[in-house]
Design an enzyme around this catalytic site. Structure first.
Site, PDB file in Angstrom:
ATOM      1  N   ALA A  26      52.962  -9.411  19.338  1.00 14.74           N
ATOM      2  CA  ALA A  26      53.014 -10.221  18.112  1.00 14.74           C
ATOM      3  C   ALA A  26      54.285 -11.078  18.183  1.00 14.74           C
ATOM      4  CB  ALA A  26      52.981  -9.346  16.863  1.00 14.74           C
ATOM      5  N   HIS A  76      57.184 -13.784  18.233  1.00 16.68           N
ATOM      6  CA  HIS A  76      57.591 -14.833  17.301  1.00 16.68           C
ATOM      7  C   HIS A  76      58.894 -15.446  17.802  1.00 16.68           C
ATOM      8  CE1 HIS A  76      60.384 -11.810  15.935  1.00 16.68           C
ATOM      9  NE2 HIS A  76      59.396 -11.005  15.587  1.00 16.68           N
ATOM     10  N   HIS A  94      61.589 -13.218  19.321  1.00 18.81           N
ATOM     11  CA  HIS A  94      61.408 -12.840  20.727  1.00 18.81           C
ATOM     12  C   HIS A  94      61.749 -14.017  21.637  1.00 18.81           C
ATOM     13  CE1 HIS A  94      58.438 -10.045  18.707  1.00 18.81           C
ATOM     14  NE2 HIS A  94      59.206  -9.205  19.356  1.00 18.81           N
ATOM     15  N   GLN A 103      56.522   5.921  18.679  1.00 20.89           N
ATOM     16  CA  GLN A 103      57.606   5.592  17.745  1.00 20.89           C
ATOM     17  C   GLN A 103      57.097   5.354  16.334  1.00 20.89           C
ATOM     18  OE1 GLN A 103      58.633   1.978  20.187  1.00 20.89           O
ATOM     19  NE2 GLN A 103      59.189   1.120  18.210  1.00 20.89           N
ATOM     20  N   LEU A 132      62.985 -12.731  10.949  1.00 20.80           N
ATOM     21  CA  LEU A 132      61.676 -12.723  11.603  1.00 20.80           C
ATOM     22  C   LEU A 132      61.353 -11.317  12.095  1.00 20.80           C
ATOM     23  CD1 LEU A 132      61.475 -16.037  13.641  1.00 20.80           C
ATOM     24  CD2 LEU A 132      60.940 -15.585  11.254  1.00 20.80           C
ATOM     25  N   SER A 133      60.112 -10.917  11.871  1.00 14.89           N
ATOM     26  CA  SER A 133      59.636  -9.599  12.279  1.00 14.89           C
ATOM     27  C   SER A 133      58.135  -9.693  12.459  1.00 14.89           C
ATOM     28  CB  SER A 133      59.951  -8.587  11.163  1.00 14.89           C
ATOM     29  OG  SER A 133      59.170  -7.422  11.330  1.00 14.89           O
ATOM     30  N   SER A 134      57.617  -8.952  13.419  1.00 12.84           N
ATOM     31  CA  SER A 134      56.155  -8.949  13.622  1.00 12.84           C
ATOM     32  C   SER A 134      55.457  -8.447  12.366  1.00 12.84           C
ATOM     33  CB  SER A 134      55.797  -8.051  14.808  1.00 12.84           C
ATOM     34  OG  SER A 134      56.499  -8.487  15.946  1.00 12.84           O
TER      35      SER A 134
HETATM   36  O1  PAF Z   1      61.897  -3.336  19.052  1.00 14.49           O
HETATM   37  C1  PAF Z   1      60.753  -3.100  19.507  1.00 14.49           C
HETATM   38  O2  PAF Z   1      59.872  -3.956  19.534  1.00 14.49           O
HETATM   39  C2  PAF Z   1      60.453  -1.712  20.058  1.00 14.49           C
HETATM   40  O3  PAF Z   1      61.092  -0.722  19.319  1.00 14.49           O
HETATM   41  C3  PAF Z   1      60.766  -1.569  21.562  1.00 14.49           C
HETATM   42  C4  PAF Z   1      62.231  -1.734  21.858  1.00 14.49           C
HETATM   43  C5  PAF Z   1      59.966  -2.603  22.359  1.00 14.49           C
HETATM   44  C6  PAF Z   1      60.352  -0.175  22.049  1.00 14.49           C
HETATM   45  O4  PAF Z   1      58.993   0.045  21.866  1.00 14.49           O
END
Ligand code: PAF
Length: 285
Positions: A32, A34, A37, A61, A187-189
């Site tokens: 996802a 954005h 990233h 996670q 910004l965040s997914s």
């Molecule tokens: O920040 C993230 O997107 C996740 O926690 C990561 C570092 C890719 C680990 O799954």
């Protein structure tokens, strides 16, 4: 852009690139993609690294099955974004390869105590065990590298730095500034899941941080101020804390200096986090 999905090919690619004298700039993501990233890809390119991005939605996670189900997945858009932003190699490992025992427990888990137990760690039990375990595996597969992470996940960076230090991993952790929308929202997914109303209310996170930054006060005054801003916007606050920027231990009111304000809360059913540097004054008398 090279595309890789097996662990064997990933390891071989990274090894071959290092043998050609390239430094690998690893950008771990859950897709996802954005502009946040993209800024990590750019940061790696700016250092001259070979950009290796990973996309893997790591189930270990997520402490909430609904959160995992609702996590946005946009593989075609991600491939296009990676190509556009100069990613050299896009690694998309399968769940079967990454965690062959899933959904049963994986025998080996990396647990980072202390900095991993508080704040997000306390509110989302097991979250950082999952993060540390997957990031340790990404590091093992990539080998010696620089790894780029966004400061929006400030505590995640602290957990990863601690793990790298304790396990003497051959990885330089590079933290990159938060990227925000014009209205301040980090910004965040997860933002893709916000309704229009929740999206507007979510701007309270950056407003709370801005007011804390513009009015240095004691740590408790800043906490109260930020909590009120979030609550007034109808956000269900998980925490509004002011902490030591390295240990993330809550600041006391007799302390002064540079600290980090960390916020988390649920708005319109979506849990968001944000943070910023702040200055605290010591209480007089
Ligand atoms: O920040 C993230 O997107 C996740 O926690 C990561 C570092 C890719 C680990 O799954």
């Amino acid at each position: 852009m090279q595309r890789v999905s097996t662990l064997e090919a990933w390891r071989a690619y990274a090894k071959a690139q290092r043998a050609h004298g390239r430094v690998i700039g690893l950008v771990p993501t859950m897709g996802a993609l954005h502009a946040g990233h993209a800024s990590l890809f750019e940061a790696a390119r700016a250092k001259g690294d070979l950009v290796l991005a990973t996309i893997f939605v790591n189930p270990r996670q997520f402490n909430d099955a609904n959160d995992l189900r609702a996590y946005p997945r946009t593989p075609e858009l991600d491939q296009r974004a990676a190509l556009e932003h100069g990613v050299d190699c896009l690694v998309e490992p399968t769940l079967e390869e990454m965690w062959p025992d899933y959904p049963n427990d994986t025998a080996t888990t990396v647990v980072v105590r202390g900095v991993g137990d508080i704040l997000e760690g306390a509110g989302r039990p097991g979250h950082f065990d999952g993060v540390a375990s997957v990031v340790a595996k990404l590091f093992a597969l990539t080998g010696e590298c620089r790894a780029y992470f966004g400061e929006k996940d400030y505590q995640q960076i602290a957990v990863i730095r601690q793990m790298v230090r304790d396990l003497a991993l051959d990885v330089e952790v590079v933290s990159c500034p938060i990227v925000r929308d014009a209205d301040g929202l980090a910004l965040s997914s997860r933002n893709a899941r916000l309704s229009d109303d929740a999206r507007t209310r979510a701007t309270a996170f950056s407003r709370a941080l801005q007011s804390a930054q513009s009015a240095p006060a004691t740590a408790s005054t800043l906490r109260t101020m930020m909590r009120e801003t979030l609550e007034n916007a109808g956000i269900d606050v998980a925490y509004a804390d002011v902490v030591d920027p390295v240990t993330l231990v809550s600041s006391k009111d007799d302390e002064a200096g540079e600290r980090r304000a960390l916020l988390a809360g649920v708005v319109g059913g979506v849990r968001l986090i944000d943070n910023a540097p702040v200055v605290v004054r010591a209480r007089r008398g």
